[in-house]
Design a protein around this motif. Structure first.
Motif, mmCIF file in Angstrom:
data_model
loop_
_atom_site.group_PDB
_atom_site.id
_atom_site.type_symbol
_atom_site.label_atom_id
_atom_site.label_comp_id
_atom_site.label_asym_id
_atom_site.label_seq_id
_atom_site.Cartn_x
_atom_site.Cartn_y
_atom_site.Cartn_z
ATOM 1 N N ARG A 1 8.602 21.461 -38.933
ATOM 2 C CA ARG A 1 8.020 20.162 -39.242
ATOM 3 C C ARG A 1 9.101 19.071 -39.262
ATOM 4 O O ARG A 1 8.850 17.940 -38.854
ATOM 5 N N LEU A 2 10.302 19.405 -39.697
ATOM 6 C CA LEU A 2 11.379 18.426 -39.742
ATOM 7 C C LEU A 2 11.982 18.161 -38.363
ATOM 8 O O LEU A 2 12.551 17.100 -38.124
ATOM 9 N N CYS A 3 11.854 19.127 -37.453
ATOM 10 C CA CYS A 3 12.353 18.976 -36.083
ATOM 11 C C CYS A 3 11.299 18.267 -35.226
ATOM 12 O O CYS A 3 10.177 18.048 -35.658
ATOM 13 N N MET A 4 11.673 17.937 -33.994
ATOM 14 C CA MET A 4 10.707 17.419 -33.030
ATOM 15 C C MET A 4 10.530 18.472 -31.956
ATOM 16 O O MET A 4 11.477 18.837 -31.270
ATOM 17 N N LYS A 5 9.345 18.991 -31.857
ATOM 18 C CA LYS A 5 9.012 20.006 -30.861
ATOM 19 C C LYS A 5 7.778 19.542 -30.097
ATOM 20 O O LYS A 5 7.051 18.669 -30.536
ATOM 21 N N MET A 6 7.532 20.162 -28.980
ATOM 22 C CA MET A 6 6.302 19.925 -28.238
ATOM 23 C C MET A 6 5.393 21.122 -28.487
ATOM 24 O O MET A 6 5.846 22.255 -28.546
ATOM 25 N N ARG A 7 4.113 20.857 -28.664
ATOM 26 C CA ARG A 7 3.176 21.965 -28.849
ATOM 27 C C ARG A 7 1.939 21.740 -28.004
ATOM 28 O O ARG A 7 1.540 20.614 -27.731
ATOM 29 N N ARG A 8 1.339 22.850 -27.600
ATOM 30 C CA ARG A 8 0.150 22.804 -26.764
ATOM 31 C C ARG A 8 -1.095 22.804 -27.654
ATOM 32 O O ARG A 8 -1.229 23.646 -28.539
ATOM 33 N N LYS A 9 -1.966 21.864 -27.403
ATOM 34 C CA LYS A 9 -3.223 21.777 -28.148
ATOM 35 C C LYS A 9 -4.253 22.724 -27.536
ATOM 36 O O LYS A 9 -4.045 23.278 -26.454
ATOM 37 N N ASN A 10 -5.359 22.910 -28.218
ATOM 38 C CA ASN A 10 -6.414 23.814 -27.740
ATOM 39 C C ASN A 10 -6.973 23.400 -26.379
ATOM 40 O O ASN A 10 -7.408 24.245 -25.608
ATOM 41 N N ASP A 11 -6.962 22.110 -26.085
ATOM 42 C CA ASP A 11 -7.494 21.639 -24.794
ATOM 43 C C ASP A 11 -6.470 21.740 -23.660
ATOM 44 O O ASP A 11 -6.737 21.332 -22.538
ATOM 45 N N GLY A 12 -5.280 22.278 -23.944
ATOM 46 C CA GLY A 12 -4.267 22.487 -22.929
ATOM 47 C C GLY A 12 -3.254 21.361 -22.805
ATOM 48 O O GLY A 12 -2.242 21.513 -22.129
ATOM 49 N N THR A 13 -3.511 20.226 -23.431
ATOM 50 C CA THR A 13 -2.552 19.124 -23.376
ATOM 51 C C THR A 13 -1.383 19.405 -24.312
ATOM 52 O O THR A 13 -1.492 20.199 -25.241
ATOM 53 N N VAL A 14 -0.281 18.741 -24.053
ATOM 54 C CA VAL A 14 0.927 18.924 -24.856
ATOM 55 C C VAL A 14 1.179 17.644 -25.640
ATOM 56 O O VAL A 14 1.012 16.541 -25.123
ATOM 57 N N GLU A 15 1.583 17.821 -26.913
ATOM 58 C CA GLU A 15 1.855 16.665 -27.756
ATOM 59 C C GLU A 15 3.114 16.911 -28.581
ATOM 60 O O GLU A 15 3.462 18.050 -28.865
ATOM 61 N N PRO A 16 3.790 15.823 -28.967
ATOM 62 C CA PRO A 16 4.953 15.987 -29.851
ATOM 63 C C PRO A 16 4.497 16.385 -31.246
ATOM 64 O O PRO A 16 3.419 16.005 -31.689
ATOM 65 N N PHE A 17 5.338 17.178 -31.914
ATOM 66 C CA PHE A 17 5.023 17.663 -33.262
ATOM 67 C C PHE A 17 6.294 17.622 -34.092
ATOM 68 O O PHE A 17 7.334 18.088 -33.667
ATOM 69 N N GLY A 18 6.213 17.069 -35.266
ATOM 70 C CA GLY A 18 7.344 17.050 -36.185
ATOM 71 C C GLY A 18 7.901 15.656 -36.374
ATOM 72 O O GLY A 18 7.486 14.698 -35.723
ATOM 73 N N TYR A 19 8.860 15.562 -37.297
ATOM 74 C CA TYR A 19 9.430 14.273 -37.675
ATOM 75 C C TYR A 19 10.651 13.887 -36.848
ATOM 76 O O TYR A 19 11.048 12.733 -36.822
ATOM 77 N N GLY A 20 11.303 14.842 -36.230
ATOM 78 C CA GLY A 20 12.468 14.552 -35.405
ATOM 79 C C GLY A 20 13.715 14.144 -36.171
ATOM 80 O O GLY A 20 14.533 13.396 -35.666
ATOM 81 N N ILE A 21 13.885 14.654 -37.379
ATOM 82 C CA ILE A 21 15.035 14.264 -38.198
ATOM 83 C C ILE A 21 16.026 15.397 -38.428
ATOM 84 O O ILE A 21 17.078 15.189 -39.017
ATOM 85 N N VAL A 22 15.687 16.590 -37.980
ATOM 86 C CA VAL A 22 16.574 17.754 -38.091
ATOM 87 C C VAL A 22 16.594 18.437 -36.738
ATOM 88 O O VAL A 22 15.598 18.464 -36.024
ATOM 89 N N GLU A 23 17.744 18.961 -36.401
ATOM 90 C CA GLU A 23 17.908 19.693 -35.149
ATOM 91 C C GLU A 23 18.409 21.092 -35.476
ATOM 92 O O GLU A 23 19.254 21.259 -36.348
ATOM 93 N N THR A 24 17.880 22.092 -34.788
ATOM 94 C CA THR A 24 18.391 23.455 -34.963
ATOM 95 C C THR A 24 19.144 23.857 -33.697
ATOM 96 O O THR A 24 18.780 23.457 -32.591
ATOM 97 N N ARG A 25 20.175 24.645 -33.904
ATOM 98 C CA ARG A 25 20.959 25.186 -32.794
ATOM 99 C C ARG A 25 21.297 26.628 -33.119
ATOM 100 O O ARG A 25 21.387 26.995 -34.272
ATOM 101 N N HIS A 26 21.519 27.397 -32.077
ATOM 102 C CA HIS A 26 21.955 28.774 -32.289
ATOM 103 C C HIS A 26 23.418 28.792 -32.675
ATOM 104 O O HIS A 26 24.222 27.991 -32.193
ATOM 105 N N ASP A 27 23.768 29.707 -33.530
ATOM 106 C CA ASP A 27 25.148 29.902 -33.960
ATOM 107 C C ASP A 27 25.968 30.386 -32.761
ATOM 108 O O ASP A 27 25.543 31.271 -32.027
#
Length: 107
Positions: free
Chosen positions: A70-96
């Motif tokens: 929720r704190l990150c900004m991700k794209m997610r697919r809705k039930n109708d197949g469209t894609v929308e942005p999800f999240g607040y976009g204030i935190v980023e995750t990276r692999h160690d």
């Protein structure tokens, strides 16, 4: 002494409330308390791993993952197949870099 402590606590509560209000005004009006607490911890401990955060907060992995998403900004697919942005976009995750199975949170 007690009076001074009460004044300091009251001052801290006022400052915390101001931070919450700015967050709600600038980021999202209906942010949850868990997400705010998580955001503040990440801001104070940039680069901390999700597992370490979960231990500090006493949260299960699923709770941590859900709130981080929720704190990150991700794209997610809705039930109708469209894609929308999800999240607040204030935190980023990276692999160690050392252990690719671990994620780190960056503010």
């Amino acid at each position: 002494m007690e009076s001074k402590l009460n004044k300091e606590l009251a001052g801290s509560i006022v400052k915390l409330n101001q931070c919450v209000e700015v967050f709600r005004k600038e980021i999202h009006t209906e942010v949850q308390a868990q997400q705010l607490m998580l955001f503040f911890l990440i801001a104070l401990q940039q680069g901390i791993g999700q597992g370490d955060l979960a231990k500090q907060l006493g949260w299960h992995e699923g709770t941590m993952s859900r709130n981080i998403k929720r704190l990150c900004m991700k794209m997610r697919r809705k039930n109708d197949g469209t894609v929308e942005p999800f999240g607040y976009g204030i935190v980023e995750t990276r692999h160690d870099d050392v252990d690719d199975s671990r994620k780190k949170c960056l503010y």
